[in-house]
Design an enzyme around this catalytic site. Structure first.
Site, PDB file in Angstrom:
ATOM      1  N   PRO A 279       0.817  -1.212   0.000  1.00  0.00           N
ATOM      2  CA  PRO A 279       0.000   0.000   0.000  1.00  0.00           C
ATOM      3  C   PRO A 279       0.855   1.268   0.000  1.00  0.00           C
ATOM      4  CG  PRO A 279       0.139  -0.916   2.208  1.00  0.00           C
ATOM      5  CD  PRO A 279       0.848  -1.873   1.317  1.00  0.00           C
ATOM      6  N   GLY A 280       0.381   2.271  -0.714  1.00  0.00           N
ATOM      7  CA  GLY A 280       1.030   3.581  -0.681  1.00  0.00           C
ATOM      8  C   GLY A 280       0.125   4.573   0.010  1.00  0.00           C
ATOM      9  N   ARG A 317      -4.092  16.319  -7.828  1.00  0.00           N
ATOM     10  CA  ARG A 317      -5.104  15.262  -7.967  1.00  0.00           C
ATOM     11  C   ARG A 317      -6.467  15.737  -8.474  1.00  0.00           C
ATOM     12  NH1 ARG A 317      -6.828  12.262  -4.388  1.00  0.00           N
ATOM     13  NH2 ARG A 317      -6.738  10.303  -5.528  1.00  0.00           N
ATOM     14  N   CYS A 354      -3.700  30.034 -14.391  1.00  0.00           N
ATOM     15  CA  CYS A 354      -4.649  30.358 -15.455  1.00  0.00           C
ATOM     16  C   CYS A 354      -4.924  29.115 -16.309  1.00  0.00           C
ATOM     17  CB  CYS A 354      -4.097  31.486 -16.307  1.00  0.00           C
ATOM     18  SG  CYS A 354      -5.250  32.025 -17.559  1.00  0.00           S
ATOM     19  N   GLU A 355      -5.660  28.186 -15.719  1.00  0.00           N
ATOM     20  CA  GLU A 355      -6.068  26.951 -16.392  1.00  0.00           C
ATOM     21  C   GLU A 355      -7.456  26.629 -15.866  1.00  0.00           C
ATOM     22  OE1 GLU A 355      -4.285  24.707 -18.328  1.00  0.00           O
ATOM     23  OE2 GLU A 355      -2.190  25.282 -18.043  1.00  0.00           O
TER      24      GLU A 355
HETATM   25  C1  PLP Z   1       1.525   3.023  -6.962  1.00  0.00           C
HETATM   26  C2  PLP Z   1       1.809   1.645  -6.663  1.00  0.00           C
HETATM   27  C3  PLP Z   1       1.363   1.056  -5.467  1.00  0.00           C
HETATM   28  C4  PLP Z   1       0.577   1.793  -4.431  1.00  0.00           C
HETATM   29  O1  PLP Z   1      -0.690   2.175  -4.829  1.00  0.00           O
HETATM   30  P1  PLP Z   1      -1.660   2.842  -3.743  1.00  0.00           P
HETATM   31  O2  PLP Z   1      -2.924   3.059  -4.487  1.00  0.00           O
HETATM   32  O3  PLP Z   1      -1.042   4.127  -3.331  1.00  0.00           O
HETATM   33  O4  PLP Z   1      -1.784   1.898  -2.614  1.00  0.00           O
HETATM   34  C5  PLP Z   1       1.728  -0.244  -5.219  1.00  0.00           C
HETATM   35  N1  PLP Z   1       2.445  -0.959  -6.110  1.00  0.00           N
HETATM   36  C6  PLP Z   1       2.876  -0.432  -7.275  1.00  0.00           C
HETATM   37  C7  PLP Z   1       3.670  -1.268  -8.200  1.00  0.00           C
HETATM   38  C8  PLP Z   1       2.562   0.880  -7.592  1.00  0.00           C
HETATM   39  O5  PLP Z   1       2.981   1.376  -8.757  1.00  0.00           O
END
Ligand code: PLP
Length: 443
Positions: A279-280, A317, A354-355
């Protein structure tokens, strides 16, 4: 203390989500006054809590943090100390993970169509003592490119689980075709990997959010990967089923039920290899909040436009993905104390670029805005600062911790020109120049 007391205590000290309203408004106001706006505020304690919840939910798995969500040193050190590994998407991320203290054994470099300079650098670091490092390849060519550089270390193969005839066509479990080797050819590439180095893992990352509502796509992905792992010879040590654990960005979304995701994953993962997740967003999203000041307030026929000093160069985002982030006012309330109570007002919150895409939020109800109001843009710890740019020659914002420590200082106008040939600073090839130096012939 009884078991149930303990559970209750943990629940209150580590809730499944930190909402924008949970941040201490007084503290945020004082940070804005001290550091100016736009300002990202990061709470390392919350990062630690998220790591703890992940490790608790996946006790038998390897949990790697996808560092691209937020690569600041503060986050990397916090995540490293919590015991997670680092999933890196580039040589730069590998360098930063190693510099932040991740041992090479806990670093994985996932090379999506890797530039030659990235491979040069990573193979150098592997040779210089990082031999525990794992490289994930998503194409036969990447394997050959590593072999040409003399790499014979740990290799993982990225599979595109959705490609392949016949199985579960209704459920999209695949990435775009640029990611991973087709499912039917995985066997062949894994064998080739074991010829080049040591084949140790399988990897897939679907990208889309894993939400509590529908885990069926996730389960299919996990089951397919487990099935593939069981067929391979040699068998992989681990199977990473990717990241994508969702976070609630809006007030009415419930938090992810991590336990049921973990249970569903474990149930579908019928194989001998070790499970890995990466997870990120889940690690950092609710550990960050963005502070911005209203610079102009303008009534139009349709809405009230609130111009703020953060925009798409601060937080990309909304412009890039139409992403929703909750926006709150720290200066007025609609039904709170009399002193600050103002009329609820429908607003469009726009940045300084300005977008037409430079809108942080549409149709938001805020207490009647006034110039100078301090607003928060919530749940911005992941892919916020990381995606900030200097478009419009707008220096990137500062990042500070909730305790007021600088994570990254605010960029200056001098920083903007420092890479130009006539720039006045020639000491800029600072911390790491190894990639550039090895490739000394680069233009
Ligand atoms: C971006 C990425 C993640 C993490 O994704 P999240 O949506 O932030 O959890 C995990 N594995 C790989 C290979 C990624 O490119």
């Amino acid at each position: 203390m009884s078991g149930s007391d303990r559970t209750a205590g943990e629940r209150t000290t580590n809730p499944p989500v930190r909402r924008p309203a949970d941040w201490d408004a007084e503290r945020l106001r004082s940070l804005a006054a001290e550091y100016g706006t736009p300002l990202y505020v990061l709470d390392p304690d919350r990062v630690r809590q998220n790591c703890e919840r992940l490790l608790g939910a996946f006790p038998d798995a390897t949990v790697d943090y996808a560092v691209k969500a937020n690569t600041t040193r503060t986050v990397l050190e916090t995540v490293e100390q919590a015991g997670l590994g680092a999933e890196c998407a580039s040589a730069g991320e590998v360098r930063r993970a190693l510099d932040a203290g991740f041992p090479a054994e806990r670093v994985r470099y996932t090379a999506v169509n890797p530039p030659a300079a990235d491979l040069d650098a990573v193979v150098d670091w592997w040779r210089e003592g990082g031999d525990g490092l794992t490289v994930t390849v998503g194409a036969r060519d990447a394997l050959d490119a590593l072999a040409e550089r003399g790499y014979d270390g740990r290799l993982c193969v990225r599979v595109n689980p959705g490609v392949g005839a016949g199985h579960h066509e209704k459920v999209t479990t695949g990435d775009a075709p640029q990611f991973g080797v087709p499912f039917d050819r995985a066997d062949e590439v894994c064998t080739a990997a074991d010829d080049v180095g040591e084949f140790v893992g399988l990897h897939a990352h679907v990208g889309s959010g894993v939400s509590g509502e529908d885990l069926s796509a996730h389960e299919v992905l996990v089951a397919r990967m487990a099935m593939l792992a069981d067929e391979l010879d040699p068998a992989p040590e681990f199977v990473s089923v990717g990241g994508g654990l969702g976070v609630p960005y809006s007030r009415d979304e419930p938090p992810l039920d991590l336990e049921s995701v973990a249970d569903a994953t474990r149930d579908a993962f019928d194989c001998d290899a070790r499970l890995a997740v990466e997870p990120g967003r889940y690690v950092v999203a609710d550990a960050g909040i963005l502070l911005t000041e209203a610079t102009t307030v303008k009534e139009t026929e349709e809405t009230v436009v609130v111009g703020v000093d953060a925009g798409m160069t601060t937080l990309l985002r909304p412009a890039l993905y139409d992403a929703y982030h909750e926006i709150r006012s720290l200066s007025g309330t609609v039904d709170g104390d009399d002193r600050h109570a103002r009329d609820p007002t429908l607003c469009l919150v726009a940045g300084p670029v300005c977008e037409t895409a430079d809108v942080l939020g549409e149709e938001r109800v805020l207490p009647a805005p006034e110039r100078g109001d301090l607003l928060t843009v919530g749940t911005t710890g992941a892919y916020g600062y990381e995606m900030a740019s200097t478009y419009n020659s707008r220096p990137r914002p500062a990042v500070v911790t909730l305790d007021g420590e600088t994570v990254a200082r605010r960029e200056t106008l001098a920083d903007l020109t420092r890479l130009e040939a006539d720039g006045d600073d020639d000491g800029t090839r600072g911390a790491d120049t190894r990639t550039a130096d090895t490739r000394g012939d680069d233009a």
